[in-house]
Write a protein that holds these residues in place. Structure first.
Motif, PDB file in Angstrom:
ATOM      1  N   ARG A  87       0.993  -1.101  -0.061  1.00  0.00           N
ATOM      2  CA  ARG A  87       0.066  -0.050   0.097  1.00  0.00           C
ATOM      3  C   ARG A  87       0.904   1.317   0.063  1.00  0.00           C
ATOM      4  O   ARG A  87       0.323   2.405  -0.684  1.00  0.00           O
ATOM      5  N   SER A  88       1.889   1.270   0.755  1.00  0.00           N
ATOM      6  CA  SER A  88       2.862   2.280   0.941  1.00  0.00           C
ATOM      7  C   SER A  88       3.668   2.478  -0.405  1.00  0.00           C
ATOM      8  O   SER A  88       4.198   3.625  -0.736  1.00  0.00           O
ATOM      9  N   PRO A  94      -5.160  -0.037  -9.103  1.00  0.00           N
ATOM     10  CA  PRO A  94      -5.270  -1.350  -9.764  1.00  0.00           C
ATOM     11  C   PRO A  94      -4.115  -2.250  -9.596  1.00  0.00           C
ATOM     12  O   PRO A  94      -4.280  -3.425  -9.337  1.00  0.00           O
ATOM     13  N   LEU A  95      -2.962  -1.717  -9.782  1.00  0.00           N
ATOM     14  CA  LEU A  95      -1.826  -2.616  -9.655  1.00  0.00           C
ATOM     15  C   LEU A  95      -1.654  -3.117  -8.185  1.00  0.00           C
ATOM     16  O   LEU A  95      -1.180  -3.961  -7.938  1.00  0.00           O
ATOM     17  N   ARG A  96      -1.924  -2.212  -7.333  1.00  0.00           N
ATOM     18  CA  ARG A  96      -1.649  -2.626  -5.816  1.00  0.00           C
ATOM     19  C   ARG A  96      -2.719  -3.558  -5.613  1.00  0.00           C
ATOM     20  O   ARG A  96      -2.081  -4.472  -4.871  1.00  0.00           O
ATOM     21  N   VAL A  97      -3.891  -3.692  -5.872  1.00  0.00           N
ATOM     22  CA  VAL A  97      -4.773  -4.621  -5.691  1.00  0.00           C
ATOM     23  C   VAL A  97      -4.448  -5.905  -6.306  1.00  0.00           C
ATOM     24  O   VAL A  97      -4.485  -7.176  -5.670  1.00  0.00           O
TER      25      VAL A  97
END
Length: 219
Positions: A87-88, A94-97
């Motif tokens: 997350r940081s 979208p890429l993070r999920v």
């Protein structure tokens, strides 16, 4: 981190008699319900390092790479730290999920299920070797937690060595222990870190103290 640990009593029920048992239970669970989430949220990289070291320490203490009483809390700890890190550090939702969906199942699958299904335990060792190994791994893990954001290197190092001594004392000259003994080693180390960590992070200076410090530097 210090604020999160100190704020824990504010979440406990108030009252004299009826609240004593819930307060005692919550105080006993503070290393698991407060320390681990706070470290995972605010220091995900040291949290992942500490999780790997403690996982290995519990494995050598119990003789199993996947010992549920000790490794399940560490698995949740690693997942929380990994989620906080993604997350940081990863831009774009979208890429993070996507990365979370791919990487978050790795600790339970690789750490808990795969060793129980397909892998043998860690290499054997005699009593003293196992004691020193478990103590060293937990000392390094405690150092990863205690050195986070602290400038008091000497006390932090001494506290980490004491945490390793606690782990070695439980393991002392014995072969592989049961899973609950591994959980006891983990809890003892985390309890010590919980108690000592606020002391290693001094209270922030008040406005008056900062003004006095500034005047002293000017003089």
């Amino acid at each position: 981190m210090r604020t999160g640990l100190i704020a824990w009593p504010a979440l406990q029920p108030s009252g004299r008699f009826a609240a004593r048992l819930p307060r005692a239970v919550l105080s006993a669970l503070k290393p698991l319900l407060c320390l681990l989430p706070v470290v995972a949220l605010f220091a995900p990289v040291p949290a992942l390092v500490a999780a790997a070291l403690m996982w290995t320490g519990v494995a050598f203490g119990t003789g199993h790479w996947s010992s549920l009483p000790g490794h399940v809390p560490l698995c949740l700890f690693a997942m929380a730290a990994l989620a906080a890190l993604l997350r940081s550090r990863v831009p774009g939702r979208p890429l993070r999920v996507l990365l979370m969906l791919v990487l978050l199942p790795v600790p339970p699958v690789v750490g808990l299920w795969l060793p129980r299904a397909h892998l043998p335990g860690p290499p054997g060792a005699d009593g003293w070797e196992r004691t020193l190994l478990v103590g060293a791994l937990f000392a390094l893990a405690a150092a990863a937690l205690l050195f986070t954001g602290s400038e008091r290197w000497g006390p932090a190092l001494g506290s980490a060595l004491f945490a390793g001594a606690l782990a070695g004392l439980v393991q002392f000259q014995r072969g592989p222990l049961g899973g609950w003994w591994g959980a006891l080693i983990l809890y003892a180390v985390l309890l010590w870190v919980t108690l000592i960590l606020p002391w290693l992070h001094p209270k922030p200076e008040s406005g008056a103290t900062q003004r006095r410090s500034a005047k002293a530097r000017i003089v």
